[in-house]
Design a protein around this motif. Structure first.
Motif, PDB file in Angstrom:
ATOM      1  N   SER A  25       0.837  -1.212   0.000  1.00  0.00           N
ATOM      2  CA  SER A  25       0.000   0.000   0.000  1.00  0.00           C
ATOM      3  C   SER A  25       0.866   1.254   0.000  1.00  0.00           C
ATOM      4  CB  SER A  25      -0.948  -0.010   1.205  1.00  0.00           C
ATOM      5  OG  SER A  25      -1.761  -1.159   1.168  1.00  0.00           O
ATOM      6  N   ARG A  46      -7.346  -1.078  -5.186  1.00  0.00           N
ATOM      7  CA  ARG A  46      -6.965  -2.167  -4.287  1.00  0.00           C
ATOM      8  C   ARG A  46      -8.025  -3.252  -4.277  1.00  0.00           C
ATOM      9  NH1 ARG A  46      -6.786  -0.241   1.840  1.00  0.00           N
ATOM     10  NH2 ARG A  46      -6.082  -2.391   1.988  1.00  0.00           N
ATOM     11  N   ASP A 101      -3.235  -2.697  -5.815  1.00  0.00           N
ATOM     12  CA  ASP A 101      -2.748  -3.294  -4.576  1.00  0.00           C
ATOM     13  C   ASP A 101      -3.437  -4.657  -4.401  1.00  0.00           C
ATOM     14  OD1 ASP A 101      -1.990  -3.661  -1.923  1.00  0.00           O
ATOM     15  OD2 ASP A 101      -2.639  -1.663  -1.264  1.00  0.00           O
TER      16      ASP A 101
HETATM   17 MG    MG Z   1      -1.936  -3.013   2.140  1.00  0.00          MG
END
Ligand code: MG
Ligand code: Z5A
Length: 214
Positions: A25, A46, A101
């Motif tokens: 991240s 993500r 991510d």
């Molecule tokens: Mg993370």
């Protein structure tokens, strides 16, 4: 094998993978800031995307607030990618680079680590857009644990992370690159930037988007 013919100009699809606390991240945020500062249209994405209805079910499971069958939660993680597929493709087509991510590799590695068959884990991912590059932040699980320790989430346990690492090893393909993630955040970022810069250029020149699993 001959190179595929160039297609239309598009954004790059770049995935960061790695064990918990490997720094994904942190690096995703830094990369997006860097690209934007260079005038490149870029977004941080993500998975799981905890904002959707399915994502909320996944979040509750990860926080151990609900129980789900291992197969069912695997399919939920996959469906959470499929529900974002058309938006993802549209963004890439319009020239936006996506720095993502976790992706299908986390999906397979974590469920296979529970003992489910590898091919069964891969099957629901077949046909999703394949990343142009998978940047695997490599760190021994013990070193990751030292980064403030694992939190309270379901999979944040040393023995489990060791098995996850061994499953990731089986997922390498031509798009995969290992990055030494034991270095400081700025040093890791310095390694990632030229790789990402090159892929942004390649995709701008029309690298065809392929499908999982290439
Ligand atoms: Mg993370
Ligand atoms: N999961 C799944 O089962 N199936 C799927 O399909 C998918 C996921 C997509 C939630 O993921 C869980 O879902 C995950 C896999 C499973 N399970 N686990 N465990 P998540 O991505 O939401 O997890 P997270 O909460 O973001 O944590 P993370 O990803 O494990 O952390 P990270 O992003 O790799 O690290 P970070 O947040 O950037 O940094 C962690 C700490 O280390 C922080 O204090 C930083 O300041 C520090 N840090 C970062 N970089 C460095 C360096 N280079 N040196 C020193 N310290 C650093």
């Amino acid at each position: 094998m001959a190179e595929a013919e160039a297609g239309p100009s598009r954004g790059a699809f770049i995935v960061l993978e790695g064990l918990d606390r490997s720094g994904k991240s942190t690096q995703v945020q830094k990369l997006v800031e860097y690209l934007k500062s260079r005038g490149v249209e870029a977004e941080a994405w993500r998975f799981p995307d905890r904002t959707t209805a399915m994502g909320k079910m996944i979040a509750s499971y990860l926080d151990s607030k609900s129980e789900l069958d291992d197969c069912a939660v695997h399919l939920l993680f996959s469906a959470n990618r499929w529900e974002k597929r058309s938006l993802m493709e549209a963004k890439l087509r319009e020239g936006t680079t996506l720095i993502v991510d976790r992706y299908s590799y986390s999906g397979v590695a974590f469920t296979a680590a529970k003992g489910l068959p590898f091919d069964w884990c891969k099957a629901p991912e077949v046909g999703l857009p394949a990343p142009d590059a998978v940047l695997y932040l490599q760190i021994p699980p013990e070193a990751a644990l030292e980064r403030g320790g694992y939190g309270e989430e379901r999979y944040e346990k040393l023995d489990f992370q060791r098995v996850v690492a061994s499953k990731y090893e089986q997922l390498r393909d031509a798009t995969w690159q290992d990055i030494d993630a034991r270095k400081g955040p700025d040093e890791v970022q310095a390694v990632l930037r030229p790789i990402v810069d090159r892929m942004v250029q390649t995709c701008k020149q029309g690298r065809p988007l392929s499908r999982l699993w290439p």
